[in-house]
Write an enzyme that holds these catalytic residues in place. Structure first.
Site, PDB file in Angstrom:
ATOM      1  N   ASP A 112      50.940  84.119  81.552  1.00 18.06           N
ATOM      2  CA  ASP A 112      51.509  82.764  81.460  1.00 18.06           C
ATOM      3  C   ASP A 112      50.492  81.665  81.805  1.00 18.06           C
ATOM      4  O   ASP A 112      50.627  80.524  81.337  1.00 18.06           O
ATOM      5  CB  ASP A 112      52.693  82.616  82.420  1.00 18.06           C
ATOM      6  CG  ASP A 112      53.965  83.243  81.881  1.00 18.06           C
ATOM      7  OD1 ASP A 112      54.128  83.304  80.651  1.00 18.06           O
ATOM      8  OD2 ASP A 112      54.791  83.667  82.700  1.00 18.06           O
ATOM      9  N   GLU A 165      58.609  89.330  82.835  1.00 16.10           N
ATOM     10  CA  GLU A 165      59.647  88.425  82.330  1.00 16.10           C
ATOM     11  C   GLU A 165      59.936  88.807  80.869  1.00 16.10           C
ATOM     12  O   GLU A 165      59.020  89.152  80.109  1.00 16.10           O
ATOM     13  CB  GLU A 165      59.195  86.959  82.446  1.00 16.10           C
ATOM     14  CG  GLU A 165      60.369  86.010  82.196  1.00 16.10           C
ATOM     15  CD  GLU A 165      60.131  84.566  82.666  1.00 16.10           C
ATOM     16  OE1 GLU A 165      58.990  84.211  83.005  1.00 16.10           O
ATOM     17  OE2 GLU A 165      61.121  83.800  82.686  1.00 16.10           O
ATOM     18  N   HIS A 189      64.355  77.978  80.154  1.00 17.24           N
ATOM     19  CA  HIS A 189      65.085  77.730  81.402  1.00 17.24           C
ATOM     20  C   HIS A 189      64.928  76.289  81.937  1.00 17.24           C
ATOM     21  O   HIS A 189      64.353  76.036  82.987  1.00 17.24           O
ATOM     22  CB  HIS A 189      64.868  78.783  82.483  1.00 17.24           C
ATOM     23  CG  HIS A 189      63.502  79.374  82.622  1.00 17.24           C
ATOM     24  ND1 HIS A 189      62.407  78.619  82.862  1.00 17.24           N
ATOM     25  CD2 HIS A 189      63.065  80.646  82.589  1.00 17.24           C
ATOM     26  CE1 HIS A 189      61.360  79.396  82.967  1.00 17.24           C
ATOM     27  NE2 HIS A 189      61.726  80.639  82.793  1.00 17.24           N
ATOM     28  N   TYR A 194      53.312  71.950  80.070  1.00 17.06           N
ATOM     29  CA  TYR A 194      53.582  73.327  80.532  1.00 17.06           C
ATOM     30  C   TYR A 194      53.197  73.453  82.005  1.00 17.06           C
ATOM     31  O   TYR A 194      53.946  74.008  82.813  1.00 17.06           O
ATOM     32  CB  TYR A 194      52.762  74.280  79.659  1.00 17.06           C
ATOM     33  CG  TYR A 194      52.911  75.753  79.941  1.00 17.06           C
ATOM     34  CD1 TYR A 194      53.741  76.556  79.156  1.00 17.06           C
ATOM     35  CD2 TYR A 194      52.176  76.376  80.952  1.00 17.06           C
ATOM     36  CE1 TYR A 194      53.845  77.916  79.384  1.00 17.06           C
ATOM     37  CE2 TYR A 194      52.274  77.734  81.182  1.00 17.06           C
ATOM     38  CZ  TYR A 194      53.110  78.504  80.400  1.00 17.06           C
ATOM     39  OH  TYR A 194      53.201  79.852  80.619  1.00 17.06           O
ATOM     40  N   ASP A 216      60.323  87.525  78.071  1.00 15.77           N
ATOM     41  CA  ASP A 216      59.630  86.990  76.899  1.00 15.77           C
ATOM     42  C   ASP A 216      58.361  87.789  76.602  1.00 15.77           C
ATOM     43  O   ASP A 216      57.785  87.670  75.522  1.00 15.77           O
ATOM     44  CB  ASP A 216      59.318  85.480  77.020  1.00 15.77           C
ATOM     45  CG  ASP A 216      58.680  85.069  78.332  1.00 15.77           C
ATOM     46  OD1 ASP A 216      58.805  85.812  79.314  1.00 15.77           O
ATOM     47  OD2 ASP A 216      58.051  84.001  78.373  1.00 15.77           O
ATOM     48  N   HIS A 248      53.455  83.275  86.478  1.00 13.48           N
ATOM     49  CA  HIS A 248      54.470  82.399  86.983  1.00 13.48           C
ATOM     50  C   HIS A 248      55.534  83.099  87.818  1.00 13.48           C
ATOM     51  O   HIS A 248      56.407  82.474  88.413  1.00 13.48           O
ATOM     52  CB  HIS A 248      54.997  81.704  85.726  1.00 13.48           C
ATOM     53  CG  HIS A 248      56.402  81.527  85.433  1.00 13.48           C
ATOM     54  ND1 HIS A 248      57.144  82.258  84.552  1.00 13.48           N
ATOM     55  CD2 HIS A 248      57.217  80.590  85.942  1.00 13.48           C
ATOM     56  CE1 HIS A 248      58.358  81.778  84.483  1.00 13.48           C
ATOM     57  NE2 HIS A 248      58.430  80.776  85.300  1.00 13.48           N
ATOM     58  N   HIS A 256      53.089  90.999  82.806  1.00 19.84           N
ATOM     59  CA  HIS A 256      54.207  90.206  83.351  1.00 19.84           C
ATOM     60  C   HIS A 256      55.512  90.779  82.782  1.00 19.84           C
ATOM     61  O   HIS A 256      55.595  91.049  81.587  1.00 19.84           O
ATOM     62  CB  HIS A 256      54.004  88.763  82.899  1.00 19.84           C
ATOM     63  CG  HIS A 256      55.014  87.769  83.373  1.00 19.84           C
ATOM     64  ND1 HIS A 256      55.755  87.913  84.516  1.00 19.84           N
ATOM     65  CD2 HIS A 256      55.396  86.574  82.830  1.00 19.84           C
ATOM     66  CE1 HIS A 256      56.537  86.858  84.663  1.00 19.84           C
ATOM     67  NE2 HIS A 256      56.347  86.043  83.655  1.00 19.84           N
ATOM     68  N   HIS A 277      51.229  82.314  75.682  1.00 17.12           N
ATOM     69  CA  HIS A 277      51.947  81.293  74.902  1.00 17.12           C
ATOM     70  C   HIS A 277      50.931  80.325  74.319  1.00 17.12           C
ATOM     71  O   HIS A 277      50.072  79.817  75.047  1.00 17.12           O
ATOM     72  CB  HIS A 277      52.912  80.486  75.774  1.00 17.12           C
ATOM     73  CG  HIS A 277      53.992  81.294  76.424  1.00 17.12           C
ATOM     74  ND1 HIS A 277      55.051  81.831  75.724  1.00 17.12           N
ATOM     75  CD2 HIS A 277      54.173  81.655  77.716  1.00 17.12           C
ATOM     76  CE1 HIS A 277      55.844  82.479  76.565  1.00 17.12           C
ATOM     77  NE2 HIS A 277      55.332  82.394  77.778  1.00 17.12           N
TER      78      HIS A 277
HETATM   79 FE1  FEO Z   1      56.927  83.934  82.879  1.00 17.91          FE
HETATM   80 FE2  FEO Z   1      56.138  83.561  79.549  1.00 17.91          FE
HETATM   81  O1  FEO Z   1      57.077  84.216  81.037  1.00 17.91           O
END
Ligand code: FEO
Length: 401
Positions: A165, A81, A24, A193, A83, A146, A79, A226
């Protein structure tokens, strides 16, 4: 690559996304990312997070190579989201878990995203603990790191914080641990990041770091969702987060600009020369070749942000407007600022840049604008602006809020 046992009976079951180039609006250039998920094989088998849906097959294969998914008793959704929750529906169908641990907002988001009121949600808050058998996990809410729902879990016996995250970095590698990759590259990605994802939530970072301290957790392993898993540099990462979230900057400057016919470029170079005269290192970032997220990565530790644009249609050039819009959202406050640019007849760009920097609560040291092409005297004035910012950097007592 397949799964990997990262501690006794704790398995990495994530996937590597070598091709991801945009998250994004955050450009991942050549680095890609990983979506990490973790399986704990214990009396109560527990899966922590899933991955983005396009990697469902390799992710499920990783889990199946370790255990029959029907044996998974608990899911932890740190989380929602996509991903990280992209394979949740399939996993719930396969495992029919007894409980899905999540934060209060996590439950709300799961219902919003997947429309399943009937799942066995178990809302947890900071300090709640679940015994899995040999291992125990404790939860910590990490709101806005996040999204509002983020949380992490600490495996007490392994002193491992699975942090969602937070502490992540976009880096696709065959290696799974921090000591297997180049440290400076790793911290470069960690910083970028932070600058592009975490920065606006710096007060929350400080609260989470304090909470970790209050809980008395010793962290030998830090496993974000990540990137690689930290087992050598975990304390360095925690310290870096504290510095960045406290808005600690270095005596250096970023000069980002776009130019129509080269005059604003000449001004940028003259400002850099002035900074150099004061012994201040600067990075010039021409926006035609630097993505806004790369600029933010450099802004993270810079004490001064100097932005230039030619005036175009009574405002700034589109690439500069894009950068400032992006930067305003990330709120890098507590820095010095300056604005510069050339113009043909109306000249609003410099005023608008300065106003944007002030909106970000930067202290604008000065501005300069030049009609058409800068004369020798005007170039000298740009050098002088660089010197002025350089001196301000050296004596800065910037309000770090
Ligand atoms: Fe807030 Fe890695 O997603």
């Amino acid at each position: 690559m397949g799964y990997l046992e990262i501690a006794k009976n704790i398995f990495w079951v994530g996937v590597v996304d070598w091709g991801l180039r945009d998250f994004h609006g955050y450009s991942l250039a050549r680095n890609g990312t990983t979506y990490n998920a973790f399986l704990i094989k214990d009396e109560n088998v527990t899966l922590i997070d899933t991955v983005v849906s396009k990697f469902r097959d390799p992710f499920v294969a990783n889990v199946q190579e370790i255990i029959d998914p029907k044996k998974i008793k608990y899911l932890v959704v740190n989380h929602v989201e996509p991903d990280h929750s992209g394979c949740l529906v399939e996993l719930v169908e396969m495992a029919e878990p007894e409980k899905i641990f999540c934060s209060r907002m996590g439950k709300e988001f799961m219902i919003g995203f997947y429309h399943r009121e009937d799942w066995p949600y178990e809302v947890v808050k900071t300090g709640d603990e679940v015994k899995l058998g040999q291992k125990t996990i404790q939860f910590i809410e990490m709101p806005m790191l996040h999204w509002p729902d983020n949380m992490g879990c600490y495996v007490k016996e392994d002193r491992m914080l699975i942090s969602s995250d937070a502490f992540g970095h976009n880096l696709a590698t065959s290696e799974r641990f921090d000591d297997e990759v180049d440290k400076s590259q790793l911290f470069f990605h960690l910083a970028h990041y932070f600058a592009n994802i975490i920065l606006p939530f710096s007060p929350n970072v400080l609260r989470v770091l304090n909470k970790i301290k209050e809980m008395g957790w010793k962290i030998d392993m830090l496993a974000p969702d990540h990137g690689v898993i930290f087992r050598r540099y975990a304390s360095d990462v925690l310290q870096a987060y504290k510095r960045w979230a406290s808005c600690e900057t270095q005596p250096k400057a970023v000069i980002a600009y776009d130019t129509m016919w080269g005059s604003t470029q000449k001004m940028a170079e003259a400002i850099e020369a002035g900074l150099a005269e004061e012994g201040i290192s600067a990075r010039i970032l021409p926006l035609k070749s630097c993505h806004h997220s790369d600029v933010m990565g450099e802004v993270l530790e810079a004490r001064a942000v100097i932005i230039g644009s030619s005036t175009h249609n009574n405002g700034m050039l589109p690439l500069v407007a894009d950068l400032l819009r992006y930067m305003e959202g990330l709120r890098p406050s507590g820095r010095l600022g300056a604005a510069f640019g050339s113009y043909g007849w109306s000249g609003e760009a410099v005023r608008d840049i300065a106003s944007s920097l002030e909106k970000m609560r930067m202290e604008v040291v000065d501005t300069i604008r030049v009609k058409n092409v800068p004369t020798k005297e005007e170039i000298d004035q740009c050098v002088d602006l660089g010197r002025q910012v350089g001196r301000a950097i050296k004596s800065a007592s910037v309000d770090h809020k």
